[in-house]
Design a protein around this motif. Sequence first.
Motif, PDB file in Angstrom:
ATOM      1  N   THR A 151       0.825  -1.216   0.000  1.00 48.35           N
ATOM      2  CA  THR A 151       0.000   0.000   0.000  1.00 48.35           C
ATOM      3  C   THR A 151       0.857   1.263   0.000  1.00 48.35           C
ATOM      4  OG1 THR A 151      -0.187  -0.143   2.423  1.00 48.35           O
ATOM      5  CG2 THR A 151      -1.967  -1.095   1.106  1.00 48.35           C
ATOM      6  N   THR A 152       1.959   1.205   0.743  1.00 46.76           N
ATOM      7  CA  THR A 152       2.848   2.373   0.784  1.00 46.76           C
ATOM      8  C   THR A 152       3.511   2.583  -0.560  1.00 46.76           C
ATOM      9  OG1 THR A 152       3.282   1.989   3.135  1.00 46.76           O
ATOM     10  CG2 THR A 152       4.811   3.429   1.957  1.00 46.76           C
ATOM     11  N   LEU A 153       3.927   1.495  -1.200  1.00 50.15           N
ATOM     12  CA  LEU A 153       4.549   1.607  -2.517  1.00 50.15           C
ATOM     13  C   LEU A 153       3.573   2.184  -3.530  1.00 50.15           C
ATOM     14  CD1 LEU A 153       7.136   0.974  -4.096  1.00 50.15           C
ATOM     15  CD2 LEU A 153       6.152  -1.262  -4.655  1.00 50.15           C
ATOM     16  N   LEU A 154       2.337   1.757  -3.440  1.00 51.89           N
ATOM     17  CA  LEU A 154       1.316   2.268  -4.339  1.00 51.89           C
ATOM     18  C   LEU A 154       1.060   3.759  -4.085  1.00 51.89           C
ATOM     19  CD1 LEU A 154      -1.956   0.494  -5.322  1.00 51.89           C
ATOM     20  CD2 LEU A 154      -2.058   2.825  -4.474  1.00 51.89           C
ATOM     21  N   GLY A 155       0.892   4.102  -2.807  1.00 51.93           N
ATOM     22  CA  GLY A 155       0.639   5.503  -2.470  1.00 51.93           C
ATOM     23  C   GLY A 155       1.842   6.398  -2.674  1.00 51.93           C
ATOM     24  N   LEU A 169      -6.530   1.250  -7.947  1.00 54.62           N
ATOM     25  CA  LEU A 169      -5.278   0.516  -7.847  1.00 54.62           C
ATOM     26  C   LEU A 169      -5.264  -0.375  -6.612  1.00 54.62           C
ATOM     27  CD1 LEU A 169      -2.654   3.226  -8.936  1.00 54.62           C
ATOM     28  CD2 LEU A 169      -3.415   1.207 -10.224  1.00 54.62           C
ATOM     29  N   THR A 170      -5.758   0.154  -5.509  1.00 53.27           N
ATOM     30  CA  THR A 170      -5.790  -0.630  -4.272  1.00 53.27           C
ATOM     31  C   THR A 170      -6.757  -1.805  -4.411  1.00 53.27           C
ATOM     32  OG1 THR A 170      -5.335   1.375  -2.989  1.00 53.27           O
ATOM     33  CG2 THR A 170      -6.183  -0.535  -1.784  1.00 53.27           C
ATOM     34  N   TYR A 171      -7.913  -1.529  -4.995  1.00 48.99           N
ATOM     35  CA  TYR A 171      -8.951  -2.565  -5.125  1.00 48.99           C
ATOM     36  C   TYR A 171      -8.480  -3.725  -6.006  1.00 48.99           C
ATOM     37  CZ  TYR A 171     -13.567  -4.645  -5.835  1.00 48.99           C
ATOM     38  OH  TYR A 171     -14.628  -5.524  -5.886  1.00 48.99           O
ATOM     39  N   PHE A 172      -7.829  -3.409  -7.132  1.00 48.06           N
ATOM     40  CA  PHE A 172      -7.472  -4.463  -8.086  1.00 48.06           C
ATOM     41  C   PHE A 172      -6.083  -5.059  -7.856  1.00 48.06           C
ATOM     42  CE2 PHE A 172     -10.699  -2.063 -10.500  1.00 48.06           C
ATOM     43  CZ  PHE A 172     -11.565  -3.104 -10.818  1.00 48.06           C
ATOM     44  N   MET A 195      -9.639   8.638  -7.098  1.00 50.27           N
ATOM     45  CA  MET A 195     -10.159   7.590  -7.972  1.00 50.27           C
ATOM     46  C   MET A 195      -9.054   6.618  -8.395  1.00 50.27           C
ATOM     47  SD  MET A 195     -13.339   8.225  -8.078  1.00 50.27           S
ATOM     48  CE  MET A 195     -13.777   7.043  -9.355  1.00 50.27           C
ATOM     49  N   LEU A 196      -7.883   7.174  -8.660  1.00 53.17           N
ATOM     50  CA  LEU A 196      -6.761   6.338  -9.074  1.00 53.17           C
ATOM     51  C   LEU A 196      -6.327   5.405  -7.941  1.00 53.17           C
ATOM     52  CD1 LEU A 196      -4.619   5.712 -11.252  1.00 53.17           C
ATOM     53  CD2 LEU A 196      -3.209   7.526 -10.234  1.00 53.17           C
ATOM     54  N   THR A 256     -15.531  -1.596   0.347  1.00 52.94           N
ATOM     55  CA  THR A 256     -15.272  -2.150  -0.993  1.00 52.94           C
ATOM     56  C   THR A 256     -15.815  -1.251  -2.097  1.00 52.94           C
ATOM     57  OG1 THR A 256     -17.330  -3.426  -0.859  1.00 52.94           O
ATOM     58  CG2 THR A 256     -15.290  -4.537  -0.157  1.00 52.94           C
ATOM     59  N   THR A 257     -16.467  -0.173  -1.678  1.00 42.92           N
ATOM     60  CA  THR A 257     -16.992   0.792  -2.663  1.00 42.92           C
ATOM     61  C   THR A 257     -16.513   2.196  -2.279  1.00 42.92           C
ATOM     62  OG1 THR A 257     -19.033   1.078  -1.367  1.00 42.92           O
ATOM     63  CG2 THR A 257     -19.043  -0.573  -3.136  1.00 42.92           C
ATOM     64  N   LEU A 258     -16.647   3.090  -3.202  1.00 39.50           N
ATOM     65  CA  LEU A 258     -16.207   4.471  -2.967  1.00 39.50           C
ATOM     66  C   LEU A 258     -17.252   5.204  -2.135  1.00 39.50           C
ATOM     67  CD1 LEU A 258     -13.958   6.505  -3.624  1.00 39.50           C
ATOM     68  CD2 LEU A 258     -15.316   7.222  -5.597  1.00 39.50           C
ATOM     69  N   THR A 259     -16.978   5.336  -0.827  1.00 44.74           N
ATOM     70  CA  THR A 259     -17.906   6.013   0.084  1.00 44.74           C
ATOM     71  C   THR A 259     -17.442   7.441   0.349  1.00 44.74           C
ATOM     72  OG1 THR A 259     -16.720   5.316   2.068  1.00 44.74           O
ATOM     73  CG2 THR A 259     -18.390   3.804   1.196  1.00 44.74           C
ATOM     74  N   LEU A 260     -18.363   8.224   0.896  1.00 45.48           N
ATOM     75  CA  LEU A 260     -18.038   9.625   1.191  1.00 45.48           C
ATOM     76  C   LEU A 260     -16.952   9.721   2.259  1.00 45.48           C
ATOM     77  CD1 LEU A 260     -18.594  12.631   0.792  1.00 45.48           C
ATOM     78  CD2 LEU A 260     -20.405  12.459   2.517  1.00 45.48           C
ATOM     79  N   ASN A 261     -17.078   8.890   3.333  1.00 41.03           N
ATOM     80  CA  ASN A 261     -16.073   8.935   4.407  1.00 41.03           C
ATOM     81  C   ASN A 261     -14.683   8.563   3.876  1.00 41.03           C
ATOM     82  OD1 ASN A 261     -17.879   9.735   6.351  1.00 41.03           O
ATOM     83  ND2 ASN A 261     -18.324   7.652   7.065  1.00 41.03           N
ATOM     84  N   TYR A 262     -14.646   7.533   3.040  1.00 39.78           N
ATOM     85  CA  TYR A 262     -13.364   7.111   2.468  1.00 39.78           C
ATOM     86  C   TYR A 262     -12.776   8.233   1.594  1.00 39.78           C
ATOM     87  CZ  TYR A 262     -10.122   4.749  -0.700  1.00 39.78           C
ATOM     88  OH  TYR A 262      -9.019   4.396  -1.437  1.00 39.78           O
ATOM     89  N   ALA A 263     -13.632   8.856   0.792  1.00 39.75           N
ATOM     90  CA  ALA A 263     -13.170   9.919  -0.098  1.00 39.75           C
ATOM     91  C   ALA A 263     -12.592  11.088   0.695  1.00 39.75           C
ATOM     92  CB  ALA A 263     -14.313  10.402  -0.984  1.00 39.75           C
ATOM     93  N   ILE A 264     -13.296  11.487   1.767  1.00 38.97           N
ATOM     94  CA  ILE A 264     -12.823  12.613   2.579  1.00 38.97           C
ATOM     95  C   ILE A 264     -11.496  12.283   3.246  1.00 38.97           C
ATOM     96  CG2 ILE A 264     -13.336  14.000   4.618  1.00 38.97           C
ATOM     97  CD1 ILE A 264     -16.295  13.838   3.882  1.00 38.97           C
ATOM     98  N   GLU A 265     -11.386  11.083   3.822  1.00 38.79           N
ATOM     99  CA  GLU A 265     -10.166  10.679   4.529  1.00 38.79           C
ATOM    100  C   GLU A 265      -8.972  10.610   3.572  1.00 38.79           C
ATOM    101  OE1 GLU A 265      -9.302  10.081   7.653  1.00 38.79           O
ATOM    102  OE2 GLU A 265     -11.267  10.717   8.394  1.00 38.79           O
TER     103      GLU A 265
END
Length: 359
Positions: free
Chosen positions: A52-56, A102-105, A97-98, A120-129
């Motif tokens: 995850t760190t490498l991806l981010g 990337l994390t999901y797949f 979105m990217l 597992t879906t794009l939620t508002l809380n996840y987007a804000i964080e």
Amino acid sequence: MFQRIKDAIKIDDNNNFSITIRHHVIFWLVYFLFTTFRWGSYFDDYEYAFKTTLLGFAIHMTLCYFNIYYLMPKFIYTRKYVTYAITLIASLFFVLMLKFNLTYFLVSSNVWPEGPEVTTTLTLNYAIEMMLGELYVVTFVTAIKVTFDWIREHKRLVDLEKLQLETELRLLRTQVSPHFFFNTLNNIYSLTIEKSNKAPKIILKLSELMRYLLYETKQKRQSLTKEIICLQNYLDLESIRYGDQLKINVDISGEIEDKEIAPMLLLSFVENSFKHGANKSIGEVNINIDFNVIGDFLHFRISNPIATEKNNNAIKTEQGGIGIGNVKKRLALGYEEDEYHLDINDNGKEYVVNLKIKV
């Protein structure tokens, strides 16, 4: 943008505050290791944390460099703040979105394992964080860049100011020699018109002074001993010119060896004493000059009577002149405020200069 990055990471040997490629590598390496061990310890899963760190990591770097080397120069420096804010928010959303996909797949279907629930879906809380997390990294990197830019710009301005002061100081210093030679040549001209036997001696003394003023006064400080010798040669010139009409008393006390002073600084005071004294008088003129070194300071005092021209046969006063204004500027540019004190007293009968200066 890429040219700006290339310029930024170029090593600059003349600037101690330049951000080099080494600084970039160290910063991102420390950031990568810190984040990996932090989340690896949190999840107790270092493999997942590494992925995850490498991806981010790539996302963080791209967004940070895009902001500091493209968005800020294009919008912030041109005061297009609204456009900048909109573009930055759009960039954060694109990164969101990217990162989600990337994390999901590539890593895990649970894109937010540290969240309050399985995501597992794009939620508002996840987007804000995620957007706040990216904004935090961007802000941190931007703060570092702005700080280094400020330090570099401050150093450039200080260097530029120093260069301007040195240039002005050099200009003021070079004004003295032509002025002095102009006056002395006028003296020689007057004596040759009179066919005086004093002219050859004055020319010889002038030659000695020219050698000193042209070749030994270029540095910021000069030996106090040499400066006093220079003044003595000038006084000898004037003594030859005026003869018994002029009485000069010079007193030197204290340790003058190994002391230094700005070159040709005192010469203007001596010239000034003739300008206001001997040049306007047809009688006897007394000029008193004292050099007294106490500790790290020279106490210089020169006094002369103020005479008025009584008839047309008096010796002609020189035209123009650099004068005390030049000296005051040189003192202000070449010394700190606590390194000198100048006091000039003109009571109508006597002109007295007292200068205390660090040597």
